[in-house]
Enzyme design. Structure first.
Site, PDB file in Angstrom:
ATOM      1  N   GLU A  41      49.903 -65.405  -7.756  1.00 40.58           N
ATOM      2  CA  GLU A  41      48.824 -65.375  -6.758  1.00 40.58           C
ATOM      3  C   GLU A  41      47.465 -65.531  -7.412  1.00 40.58           C
ATOM      4  O   GLU A  41      47.204 -64.911  -8.461  1.00 40.58           O
ATOM      5  CB  GLU A  41      48.909 -64.032  -6.025  1.00 40.58           C
ATOM      6  CG  GLU A  41      48.683 -64.123  -4.555  1.00 40.58           C
ATOM      7  CD  GLU A  41      49.716 -65.002  -3.840  1.00 40.58           C
ATOM      8  OE1 GLU A  41      49.430 -66.200  -3.623  1.00 40.58           O
ATOM      9  OE2 GLU A  41      50.783 -64.495  -3.494  1.00 40.58           O
ATOM     10  N   LEU A  79      50.109 -67.369   5.159  1.00 35.88           N
ATOM     11  CA  LEU A  79      51.325 -68.184   5.216  1.00 35.88           C
ATOM     12  C   LEU A  79      50.982 -69.671   5.275  1.00 35.88           C
ATOM     13  O   LEU A  79      51.810 -70.505   5.596  1.00 35.88           O
ATOM     14  CB  LEU A  79      52.195 -67.780   6.408  1.00 35.88           C
ATOM     15  CG  LEU A  79      52.685 -66.334   6.401  1.00 35.88           C
ATOM     16  CD1 LEU A  79      53.506 -66.031   7.646  1.00 35.88           C
ATOM     17  CD2 LEU A  79      53.520 -66.035   5.143  1.00 35.88           C
ATOM     18  N   GLU A  93      41.197 -80.494   1.127  1.00 32.51           N
ATOM     19  CA  GLU A  93      40.964 -79.217   1.803  1.00 32.51           C
ATOM     20  C   GLU A  93      39.616 -78.544   1.510  1.00 32.51           C
ATOM     21  O   GLU A  93      39.057 -77.872   2.394  1.00 32.51           O
ATOM     22  CB  GLU A  93      42.140 -78.260   1.577  1.00 32.51           C
ATOM     23  CG  GLU A  93      42.125 -77.164   2.627  1.00 32.51           C
ATOM     24  CD  GLU A  93      43.469 -76.555   2.970  1.00 32.51           C
ATOM     25  OE1 GLU A  93      44.503 -77.223   2.856  1.00 32.51           O
ATOM     26  OE2 GLU A  93      43.462 -75.382   3.374  1.00 32.51           O
ATOM     27  N   ASP A  99      49.487 -74.978  -1.752  1.00 31.80           N
ATOM     28  CA  ASP A  99      49.975 -74.993  -0.375  1.00 31.80           C
ATOM     29  C   ASP A  99      50.382 -76.387   0.084  1.00 31.80           C
ATOM     30  O   ASP A  99      51.420 -76.569   0.722  1.00 31.80           O
ATOM     31  CB  ASP A  99      48.905 -74.429   0.566  1.00 31.80           C
ATOM     32  CG  ASP A  99      48.527 -73.010   0.182  1.00 31.80           C
ATOM     33  OD1 ASP A  99      49.238 -72.430  -0.660  1.00 31.80           O
ATOM     34  OD2 ASP A  99      47.527 -72.499   0.707  1.00 31.80           O
ATOM     35  N   TYR A 118      37.197 -65.073  -1.583  1.00 34.74           N
ATOM     36  CA  TYR A 118      38.087 -66.029  -2.262  1.00 34.74           C
ATOM     37  C   TYR A 118      37.280 -66.911  -3.227  1.00 34.74           C
ATOM     38  O   TYR A 118      37.614 -67.038  -4.409  1.00 34.74           O
ATOM     39  CB  TYR A 118      38.797 -66.893  -1.213  1.00 34.74           C
ATOM     40  CG  TYR A 118      39.813 -67.840  -1.808  1.00 34.74           C
ATOM     41  CD1 TYR A 118      41.138 -67.465  -1.971  1.00 34.74           C
ATOM     42  CD2 TYR A 118      39.436 -69.114  -2.228  1.00 34.74           C
ATOM     43  CE1 TYR A 118      42.066 -68.322  -2.528  1.00 34.74           C
ATOM     44  CE2 TYR A 118      40.356 -69.984  -2.782  1.00 34.74           C
ATOM     45  CZ  TYR A 118      41.673 -69.585  -2.927  1.00 34.74           C
ATOM     46  OH  TYR A 118      42.581 -70.441  -3.483  1.00 34.74           O
TER      47      TYR A 118
HETATM   48  P1  NG1 Z   1      46.307 -68.673   1.737  1.00 37.59           P
HETATM   49  O1  NG1 Z   1      46.816 -67.348   1.453  1.00 37.59           O
HETATM   50  O2  NG1 Z   1      47.228 -69.475   2.575  1.00 37.59           O
HETATM   51  O3  NG1 Z   1      44.940 -68.651   2.260  1.00 37.59           O
HETATM   52  C1  NG1 Z   1      45.125 -69.422  -0.579  1.00 37.59           C
HETATM   53  C2  NG1 Z   1      44.935 -70.783  -1.222  1.00 37.59           C
HETATM   54  C3  NG1 Z   1      45.984 -71.082  -2.294  1.00 37.59           C
HETATM   55  C4  NG1 Z   1      46.093 -69.929  -3.282  1.00 37.59           C
HETATM   56  C5  NG1 Z   1      46.258 -68.592  -2.527  1.00 37.59           C
HETATM   57  C6  NG1 Z   1      46.244 -67.397  -3.444  1.00 37.59           C
HETATM   58  C7  NG1 Z   1      43.992 -72.516   0.232  1.00 37.59           C
HETATM   59  C8  NG1 Z   1      44.289 -73.603   1.188  1.00 37.59           C
HETATM   60  N1  NG1 Z   1      45.037 -71.842  -0.225  1.00 37.59           N
HETATM   61  O4  NG1 Z   1      46.242 -69.455   0.281  1.00 37.59           O
HETATM   62  O5  NG1 Z   1      45.660 -72.286  -2.951  1.00 37.59           O
HETATM   63  O6  NG1 Z   1      44.996 -69.887  -4.158  1.00 37.59           O
HETATM   64  O7  NG1 Z   1      45.227 -68.403  -1.570  1.00 37.59           O
HETATM   65  O8  NG1 Z   1      47.268 -67.490  -4.391  1.00 37.59           O
HETATM   66  O9  NG1 Z   1      42.848 -72.266  -0.077  1.00 37.59           O
END
Ligand code: NG1
Length: 406
Positions: free
Chosen positions: A34, A127, A162, A173, A225
């Site tokens: 993660e 997800l 994205e 993803d 994030y």
């Molecule tokens: P989610 O949890 O679906 O938002 C995001 C990132 C991944 C990865 C994970 C953490 C996007 C589209 N997806 O996923 O690339 O970094 O967090 O492991 O930003």
């Protein structure tokens, strides 16, 4: 669960004609690894049985006219150009425009479509509902415009698409949504992308359970994030400077993977402790130890070592909670309840800050894990509506497809 035939029927109702194709792309659950895809390190997700389905009919005027089956997501209409203006921050339509924008930047595409989009992937809970939209729309536009869709190059294109939405995500993803195989998880290695499919033992069950707390990556969670990503970049840059200053390498390392190859995990952590501020050292410690857990987890899955895999999941959760600071009281509680119910391991999955956990159990124990989660988490909170979307056993599913409507 809704069927492909439902979205085809909805298209007929809205547009008074049959769609020509259905493009579909699954969500995913990340088993381990993660917040390290954007640091260029391997991750280990699997696609799930919940997916985005887009019924469509091409148009020659470059317009995309998209209706949805979900009232929360208003219809979207735009013209395909290289430089499509984004909608307001957080608008879901930006995920539709993202792949159109990236394709138009790279190729002279001119066909749009009339479409109806349906999804049964729970939204904003880790997800990957958003990347499934990017993938399904991207695949549709590529096919109708005769753009080549070689799997790995196309996964890279979608990953580049994205960030248009404002989240500086990694490549996990889109790659898993595109390339997954039935019955398998996939180890994804980046720069360049490599996909190794690893069968999940039949007796293993991965339970997905949602805290009921949304982590809107098109909203507040985006800030945290992106902050974590820049902290990781800052730590990398300080470590590289130190390696150069101390003459530790003949060529300048450019990534975490380079640093790990050069120094190994232990020496890298020692160096980090010496040169980084405490907060950045903690982010580094998560990144380095999580990368190690991914390698081990792939071996544990291959050798069907359920207990070993579970221990790695617990380690991942602890590290995300204490060093990467992306857990929450609800995620910690849900993971603890899963373990009490008999799971061999449990961890937050996806970006965290809300959203889901994933827990591992064998076939004999999974019933007790599900029951305990319902009894000790969902019932006391009165979160018993739509329970099958909140807590379910993930089925390792196939990747995206673009198919004619029979
Ligand atoms: P989610 O949890 O679906 O938002 C995001 C990132 C991944 C990865 C994970 C953490 C996007 C589209 N997806 O996923 O690339 O970094 O967090 O492991 O930003």
């Amino acid at each position: 669960m809704r069927q492909v035939s439902d979205v085809v029927a909805a298209f007929r109702e809205r547009f008074g004609a049959r769609p020509t194709h259905v493009s579909r792309a699954p969500g995913r659950v990340n088993l381990i690894g993660e917040h390290i895809d954007y640091n260029g390190l391997p991750v280990f997700p699997m696609a799930i049985q919940r997916e985005v389905r887009l019924a469509l009919r091409p148009r020659d005027d470059g317009m995309v006219v998209l209706h949805t089956q979900n009232r929360e997501f208003p219809n979207v209409e735009f013209e395909i150009l290289p430089g499509i203006p984004a909608g307001p921050a957080g608008h879901w339509g930006n995920y539709v425009k993202a792949s159109a924008n990236e394709l138009a930047r790279r190729f002279a595409i001119w066909r749009g479509f009339d479409g109806v989009l349906d999804s049964d992937i729970p939204v904003a809970v880790g997800l990957s509902s958003s990347s499934a939209v990017v993938t399904a729309v991207g695949l549709a536009l590529a096919h109708i415009n005769e753009v080549p869709v070689e799997e790995r190059a196309f996964a890279d294109l979608l990953a580049d698409a994205e960030p248009y939405t404002g989240t500086r995500g990694g490549g996990m993803d889109q790659a898993i949504s595109l390339a997954a195989r039935v019955g398998c998880a996939a180890k994804l290695t980046f720069n360049p992308l490599r996909i190794q499919h690893v069968p999940v033992p039949e007796e293993w069950s991965f339970v997905v359970a949602d805290t009921g707390v949304r982590a809107e990556k098109s909203g507040p969670a985006q800030r945290t994030y992106n902050l974590r990503r820049s902290e990781c970049e800052e730590a990398l840059s300080q470590l590289v400077q130190e390696v150069v200053r101390s003459n530790l390498a003949r060529t300048t390392p450019a990534s975490y993977a380079d640093l790990l190859r050069l120094l190994g995990a232990e020496r890298l952590l020692t160096l980090g402790q010496e040169v980084l501020p405490v907060s950045l050292f903690r982010r580094l410690r998560h990144v380095v130890t999580e990368a190690g857990r991914v390698e081990e987890a792939v071996d544990r899955l291959r050798s069907a070592d359920l207990a070993g895999f579970g221990t790695l999941m617990d380690g991942s959760h602890g590290s995300l909670r204490s060093d990467f600071l992306v857990s929450s009281a609800e995620l910690d509680e849900l993971a603890a309840i899963a373990r009490e119910g008999g799971a061999t391991g449990a961890r937050l999955t996806g970006a965290g800050l809300g959203g889901c956990i994933v827990a591992l159990a064998d076939r004999a124990t999974v019933g007790s894990v599900l029951e305990t989660l319902v009894k000790d988490y969902y019932e006391p909170r009165k979160l018993t509506d739509r329970l099958d979307s909140r807590v379910f056993v993930a089925v390792a599913s196939r990747g995206a497809s673009f198919e004619p409507v029979a």
